[in-house]
Design an enzyme around this catalytic site. Structure first.
Site, PDB file in Angstrom:
ATOM      1  N   GLU A  64       0.819  -1.219   0.000  1.00  0.00           N
ATOM      2  CA  GLU A  64       0.000   0.000   0.000  1.00  0.00           C
ATOM      3  C   GLU A  64       0.849   1.264   0.000  1.00  0.00           C
ATOM      4  O   GLU A  64       0.542   2.231  -0.698  1.00  0.00           O
ATOM      5  CB  GLU A  64      -0.940   0.016   1.218  1.00  0.00           C
ATOM      6  CG  GLU A  64      -1.974  -1.097   1.228  1.00  0.00           C
ATOM      7  CD  GLU A  64      -1.453  -2.389   1.828  1.00  0.00           C
ATOM      8  OE1 GLU A  64      -0.241  -2.460   2.166  1.00  0.00           O
ATOM      9  OE2 GLU A  64      -2.244  -3.340   1.961  1.00  0.00           O
ATOM     10  N   HIS A 133     -10.819  -5.260   9.630  1.00  0.00           N
ATOM     11  CA  HIS A 133     -11.470  -5.325   8.322  1.00  0.00           C
ATOM     12  C   HIS A 133     -12.811  -4.595   8.325  1.00  0.00           C
ATOM     13  O   HIS A 133     -13.638  -4.834   7.455  1.00  0.00           O
ATOM     14  CB  HIS A 133     -11.706  -6.780   7.908  1.00  0.00           C
ATOM     15  CG  HIS A 133     -10.503  -7.482   7.364  1.00  0.00           C
ATOM     16  ND1 HIS A 133      -9.335  -7.600   8.064  1.00  0.00           N
ATOM     17  CD2 HIS A 133     -10.283  -8.104   6.185  1.00  0.00           C
ATOM     18  CE1 HIS A 133      -8.456  -8.275   7.336  1.00  0.00           C
ATOM     19  NE2 HIS A 133      -9.008  -8.595   6.193  1.00  0.00           N
TER      20      HIS A 133
END
Lengths: 328, 323
Positions: A64, A133
């Protein structure tokens, strides 16, 4: 049949925005983890690789930080990249290129450069997915000068705001919600944009204003419809953009109703609702007839167990409760 | 090799396999809802590495860590209950399958942010070294983790400070839904540790003895201050990235070619070890059957207990934010 009556799901509305922008502008590229996998991105990236090839639609390694930096660098050198994070939680690895570089670049270099990058994070809450998440991190980004932040709640806005974000010369954080991907709504098939910085009244009412973001705007409409039957007329504002924020729309509604409930899907403390509340008391305090109420997440990490999830995520019931508490 | 040790390897691997497979049905029925990343096919790595460790050595896991937890001695009932997000789960139902802990057994914790726990294991090794304790820290991560910069930062610091840490990369050929060849150049993963001067090797991750021998050597040297170590274990996940099968949960995202799956079935770590045990007369078929029956009972009982248990009550939503 006119084209604006066509129904499309939220996920496919995003897909159409991507298809049309990539078709129109060869500098648009999409990269991120999972662009090839519906497991991660639902229908949003359908047919993109086939149509535009792997040079412009890049399923990336799990990197990322570097991928975001690369998107920012490409934006500085003539591209209009969209960088995707299939779960918003993963963006935290990329905070440095987003905050230190992209957000500051224009200002710290005297306005000589801009960063036309779209930073697309998907909220992935529910399904017992747990703390890492399920997070809704919009406040973090709205806090940073130099970033625009949008959160569409309808298929129409999902398409229009994504197009606006790609066309914008600044870094725009586009935050959508996996739970909305199957939501159907009217979506014109032509290319159009929804202006960044403009909210919308989803339902007019005279008694109380509910300002909401993302899926909470849908819950607010549901709440308003139920309250209507009890004779309480709620005005629902879907903020759509957290930054810039549509103060005019907010203030004009609150001046009319004098009462405000704010509903946002992130944590309560220091959150979106806190900012709106401060704006209102700072600017139009004299119009308030009751204390402001906030409907948001408790200051708790996202739990896994379904029993706790049910208690964790607010819905129309909490909004109704908040409305009744101040609409006396 | 000591027969008791070999028998332990076997029963530990069978325990993990049975446990993983026992989740399939309740996942498909929706009884288990949280994302479950099964490690079927990768049992030899967890057991081989953890068998080389002592109880007070540290292990950090990731999203696919049922095997690591069990092999490190983690409580079976508490793990199964956690996967059901029940109150008696090892994380009290707050975490689910991806968040396991058994502190008494040295399983410090697991979490799914890719590479997220690698630097935590680094810190555990640093703590052990600072306190002059002969403990070793193990970080389990997958091939996908090699994409994250923090792995290289951790390798550098571990080498710089000669920390007692073993970086165990389970290369199962898939980074979530992307084949490893699409995420990294075709260089062997174990070589990434070389520029840092870290002793590194590649082993057959489906060969329990190869894994154990490699790990044992690394552990011994770590204890003597000769760390860090890097071990790449070549393996394959026999189930989906999430759940039993990526193709049955709404999205057809299993991109593993059938022929590849078939090839790897032949390399099943448990079957291979069974053949070896029979050949060397360590165990007979009936012994294996007994072990399996015993473990099946344990696993069934864990499900039974989990089913009888309740999920956390909503009033306790804020419990455990702080202590």
């Amino acid at each position: 049949m006119s084209s604006d009556k066509r129904k499309l799901s939220y996920g496919l509305a995003i897909n159409e925005a991507l298809l049309q922008m990539m078709e129109k502008d060869s500098s648009v590229l999409l990269c991120g983890q999972g662009v090839k996998s519906p497991w991660y991105v639902g229908a949003t990236c359908k047919d993109l690789v086939q149509k535009f090839g792997e040079d412009r639609v890049i399923d990336t390694p799990i990197s990322e930080n570097a991928m975001t930096g690369a998107a920012v660098g490409a934006a500085l050198t003539g591209m209009r990249p969209i960088i995707l994070y299939p779960r918003m939680d993963f963006m935290l690895y990329a905070i440095d290129p987003i905050v230190n570089e992209a957000a500051n670049w224009s200002y710290m270099l005297g306005g000589k450069a801009s960063v036309p990058v779209v930073i697309w994070g998907i909220i992935n809450r529910k399904g017992e997915q747990g703390t890492q998440h399920s997070q809704s991190l919009q406040t973090m980004f709205a806090h940073i000068p130099g970033l625009k932040v949008v959160m569409p709640s309808t298929p129409y806005d999902a398409k229009g705001l994504l197009i606006a974000a790609v066309q914008d010369d600044n870094p725009v954080v586009y935050i959508d919600d996996r739970q909305l991907y199957n939501l159907e709504g009217d979506v014109p098939d032509e290319m159009y944009s929804v202006p960044i910085g403009k909210g919308i009244i989803r339902k007019e009412g005279k008694d109380i204003t509910v300002v909401a973001t993302s899926y909470m705007a849908l819950k607010a409409v549901q709440a308003a419809e139920l309250l209507e039957k009890e004779g309480i007329h709620v005005e629902v504002i879907d903020l759509r953009s957290l930054k810039p924020i549509d103060k005019e729309l907010l203030f004009s509604s609150i001046k009319k109703t004098g009462k405000l409930v704010i509903a946002d899907g992130t944590w309560k403390s220091y959150g979106v609702a806190a900012e709106i509340s401060a704006l209102v008391t700072e600017n139009i305090f004299e119009y308030l007839k009751a204390p402001i109420k906030r409907v948001a997440l408790p200051d708790t990490p996202a739990p896994a167990s379904r029993t706790l999830e049910d208690a964790y995520y607010p819905d129309e019931k909490e909004i109704i409760k908040a409305v009744k508490e101040i609409n006396k | 090799m000591d027969k008791t040790l070999l028998k332990n390897f076997y029963s530990e691997m069978v325990k993990i396999r049975f446990c993983e497979e026992s989740f399939v049905e309740p996942i498909l029925s929706g009884e288990i809802k949280c994302p479950v990343h099964l490690c079927t096919g990768q049992e030899a790595i967890a057991v081989g590495v953890c068998s080389a460790l002592q109880k007070d050595d540290y292990v950090f896991g990731n999203h696919r860590s049922h095997g690591h937890y069990l092999a490190k001695g983690g409580n079976l009932n508490a793990m199964v209950a956690e996967v059901y997000t029940k109150q008696s789960g090892c994380s009290k139902g707050r975490g689910g399958s991806m968040h396991l802990i058994d502190k008494e057994q040295g399983f410090v914790g697991s979490a799914p942010i890719v590479t997220g726990t690698v630097s935590l294991a680094l810190g555990a090794a640093l703590a052990a070294k600072t306190r002059r304790e002969p403990r070793v820290a193990v970080s389990f991560f997958g091939d996908g983790a090699t994409g994250e910069g923090v792995l290289y930062e951790s390798l550098n610091f571990a080498a710089l400070k000669k920390l007692p840490i073993i970086f165990v990369c389970e290369n199962n050929l898939y980074s979530t839904h992307l084949p490893v060849r699409e995420c990294r150049p075709e260089q062997p993963i174990f070589e990434i540790a070389k520029p840092f001067g870290i002793t590194t090797s590649q082993v057959d991750g489906n060969d329990i003895l190869a894994v154990f021998n490699g790990a044992q050597k690394a552990v011994e040297l770590c204890r003597e201050g000769e760390g860090p170590f890097f071990i790449e274990c070549l393996t394959y996940r026999m189930r989906g990235h999430v759940g039993p099968n990526d193709n049955v949960q709404g999205a057809y995202t299993d991109i593993r070619p059938e022929s590849e799956v078939e090839e790897w079935k032949k390399k099943d770590p448990i079957k291979r070890f069974e053949e070896l045990l029979l050949e060397d007369r360590v165990l007979e078929e009936k012994d294996m059957e007994e072990i399996k029956q015993e473990i099946k009972k344990e696993v069934d009982n864990a499900h039974k207990l989990a089913n009888e248990d309740v999920r956390p009550c909503s009033e306790d939503i804020n419990k455990y934010v702080f202590r």
